[in-house]
Design a protein around this motif. Structure first.
Motif, PDB file in Angstrom:
ATOM      1  N   ILE A  92       5.968 -28.172 -11.605  1.00 32.56           N
ATOM      2  CA  ILE A  92       6.191 -28.010 -13.046  1.00 32.56           C
ATOM      3  C   ILE A  92       4.878 -27.649 -13.733  1.00 32.56           C
ATOM      4  CG2 ILE A  92       6.735 -29.282 -15.177  1.00 32.56           C
ATOM      5  CD1 ILE A  92       8.838 -30.823 -13.464  1.00 32.56           C
ATOM      6  N   ASP A  93       3.804 -28.372 -13.399  1.00 37.16           N
ATOM      7  CA  ASP A  93       2.488 -28.089 -13.980  1.00 37.16           C
ATOM      8  C   ASP A  93       2.043 -26.661 -13.690  1.00 37.16           C
ATOM      9  OD1 ASP A  93       2.173 -30.544 -15.168  1.00 37.16           O
ATOM     10  OD2 ASP A  93       0.881 -31.351 -13.588  1.00 37.16           O
ATOM     11  N   GLU A  94       2.429 -26.140 -12.527  1.00 35.04           N
ATOM     12  CA  GLU A  94       2.059 -24.780 -12.146  1.00 35.04           C
ATOM     13  C   GLU A  94       2.999 -23.734 -12.749  1.00 35.04           C
ATOM     14  OE1 GLU A  94       1.946 -24.854  -7.870  1.00 35.04           O
ATOM     15  OE2 GLU A  94       0.365 -26.379  -7.847  1.00 35.04           O
ATOM     16  N   GLY A  95       4.032 -24.188 -13.461  1.00 34.79           N
ATOM     17  CA  GLY A  95       4.972 -23.264 -14.085  1.00 34.79           C
ATOM     18  C   GLY A  95       5.955 -22.638 -13.120  1.00 34.79           C
ATOM     19  N   LYS A  96       6.110 -23.206 -11.945  1.00 34.68           N
ATOM     20  CA  LYS A  96       6.988 -22.628 -10.927  1.00 34.68           C
ATOM     21  C   LYS A  96       8.428 -23.132 -11.031  1.00 34.68           C
ATOM     22  CE  LYS A  96       3.209 -21.800  -7.737  1.00 34.68           C
ATOM     23  NZ  LYS A  96       2.603 -22.142  -6.457  1.00 34.68           N
ATOM     24  N   VAL A  97       8.640 -24.282 -11.657  1.00 36.11           N
ATOM     25  CA  VAL A  97       9.977 -24.849 -11.864  1.00 36.11           C
ATOM     26  C   VAL A  97      10.008 -25.504 -13.240  1.00 36.11           C
ATOM     27  CG1 VAL A  97      10.415 -25.285  -9.399  1.00 36.11           C
ATOM     28  CG2 VAL A  97       9.396 -27.069 -10.808  1.00 36.11           C
ATOM     29  N   ALA A  98      11.218 -25.795 -13.710  1.00 33.02           N
ATOM     30  CA  ALA A  98      11.388 -26.471 -14.998  1.00 33.02           C
ATOM     31  C   ALA A  98      12.156 -27.767 -14.785  1.00 33.02           C
ATOM     32  CB  ALA A  98      12.117 -25.573 -15.981  1.00 33.02           C
ATOM     33  N   LEU A  99      11.722 -28.818 -15.435  1.00 35.40           N
ATOM     34  CA  LEU A  99      12.323 -30.136 -15.255  1.00 35.40           C
ATOM     35  C   LEU A  99      13.771 -30.189 -15.727  1.00 35.40           C
ATOM     36  CD1 LEU A  99      11.759 -33.017 -14.318  1.00 35.40           C
ATOM     37  CD2 LEU A  99      10.914 -33.529 -16.612  1.00 35.40           C
ATOM     38  N   ASP A 100      14.108 -29.421 -16.743  1.00 33.36           N
ATOM     39  CA  ASP A 100      15.462 -29.493 -17.306  1.00 33.36           C
ATOM     40  C   ASP A 100      16.480 -28.589 -16.625  1.00 33.36           C
ATOM     41  OD1 ASP A 100      14.641 -31.370 -19.182  1.00 33.36           O
ATOM     42  OD2 ASP A 100      13.974 -29.824 -20.581  1.00 33.36           O
ATOM     43  N   GLU A 101      16.057 -27.833 -15.637  1.00 32.31           N
ATOM     44  CA  GLU A 101      16.990 -26.951 -14.924  1.00 32.31           C
ATOM     45  C   GLU A 101      17.845 -27.761 -13.960  1.00 32.31           C
ATOM     46  OE1 GLU A 101      17.695 -23.577 -14.962  1.00 32.31           O
ATOM     47  OE2 GLU A 101      16.513 -23.577 -16.803  1.00 32.31           O
ATOM     48  N   PRO A 102      19.107 -27.347 -13.751  1.00 32.60           N
ATOM     49  CA  PRO A 102      19.941 -28.024 -12.749  1.00 32.60           C
ATOM     50  C   PRO A 102      19.341 -27.855 -11.343  1.00 32.60           C
ATOM     51  CG  PRO A 102      21.260 -26.568 -14.152  1.00 32.60           C
ATOM     52  CD  PRO A 102      19.820 -26.301 -14.467  1.00 32.60           C
ATOM     53  N   VAL A 103      19.579 -28.824 -10.492  1.00 33.62           N
ATOM     54  CA  VAL A 103      19.063 -28.795  -9.119  1.00 33.62           C
ATOM     55  C   VAL A 103      19.478 -27.505  -8.420  1.00 33.62           C
ATOM     56  CG1 VAL A 103      19.207 -29.904  -6.857  1.00 33.62           C
ATOM     57  CG2 VAL A 103      19.008 -31.299  -8.917  1.00 33.62           C
ATOM     58  N   ARG A 104      20.704 -27.056  -8.660  1.00 32.20           N
ATOM     59  CA  ARG A 104      21.209 -25.856  -7.979  1.00 32.20           C
ATOM     60  C   ARG A 104      20.446 -24.585  -8.345  1.00 32.20           C
ATOM     61  NH1 ARG A 104      27.554 -27.197  -7.824  1.00 32.20           N
ATOM     62  NH2 ARG A 104      27.410 -28.577  -6.026  1.00 32.20           N
ATOM     63  N   THR A 105      19.665 -24.617  -9.396  1.00 36.88           N
ATOM     64  CA  THR A 105      18.821 -23.474  -9.742  1.00 36.88           C
ATOM     65  C   THR A 105      17.848 -23.212  -8.585  1.00 36.88           C
ATOM     66  OG1 THR A 105      18.962 -23.997 -12.083  1.00 36.88           O
ATOM     67  CG2 THR A 105      17.130 -22.569 -11.399  1.00 36.88           C
ATOM     68  N   TYR A 106      17.372 -24.268  -7.979  1.00 37.67           N
ATOM     69  CA  TYR A 106      16.365 -24.170  -6.911  1.00 37.67           C
ATOM     70  C   TYR A 106      16.959 -24.412  -5.535  1.00 37.67           C
ATOM     71  CZ  TYR A 106      13.785 -24.648 -11.193  1.00 37.67           C
ATOM     72  OH  TYR A 106      13.345 -24.475 -12.480  1.00 37.67           O
ATOM     73  N   LEU A 107      18.056 -25.161  -5.468  1.00 41.21           N
ATOM     74  CA  LEU A 107      18.739 -25.437  -4.195  1.00 41.21           C
ATOM     75  C   LEU A 107      20.212 -25.081  -4.355  1.00 41.21           C
ATOM     76  CD1 LEU A 107      17.188 -28.986  -3.563  1.00 41.21           C
ATOM     77  CD2 LEU A 107      16.487 -26.837  -2.510  1.00 41.21           C
TER      78      LEU A 107
END
Length: 96
Positions: A76-91
């Motif tokens: 998140i700090d690196e701007g690669k993911v967002a905390l509020d996105e659903p898990v399925r966005t990344y998996l």
């Protein structure tokens, strides 16, 4: 000499926390400026009272959840993911 004092103070604080939370032992390792400082506090076997060492093997258990959270927060700090996105966005294959 300052590093020795820090280890002594840290070891004492870890001992206090182990007693407060009724944890048998902990092994601590810190890498700073290319130098590793490590120590163990407590006992690795509560029945035999054998002291813990820096070579004591611990089962991972629920600690991996903390590591996963830490790694995700770094992303998140690196701007690669967002905390509020659903898990399925990344998996995308994640099953709830």
């Amino acid at each position: 000499m300052a590093r020795a004092l820090e280890v002594t103070r840290t070891r004492a604080r870890v001992s206090e926390l182990l007693a407060e939370y009724r944890i048998p032992s902990a092994a601590i390792g810190v890498l700073s400026d290319g130098e590793i400082t490590d120590f163990a506090v407590g006992v690795k076997n509560i029945s035999t009272r054998e002291p813990a060492t820096t070579d004591t093997i611990y089962q991972c258990g629920p600690v991996s959840k903390t590591w996963t959270a830490l790694a995700f927060m770094q992303l998140i700090d690196e701007g690669k993911v967002a905390l509020d996105e659903p898990v399925r966005t990344y998996l995308p294959d994640f099953i709830e």
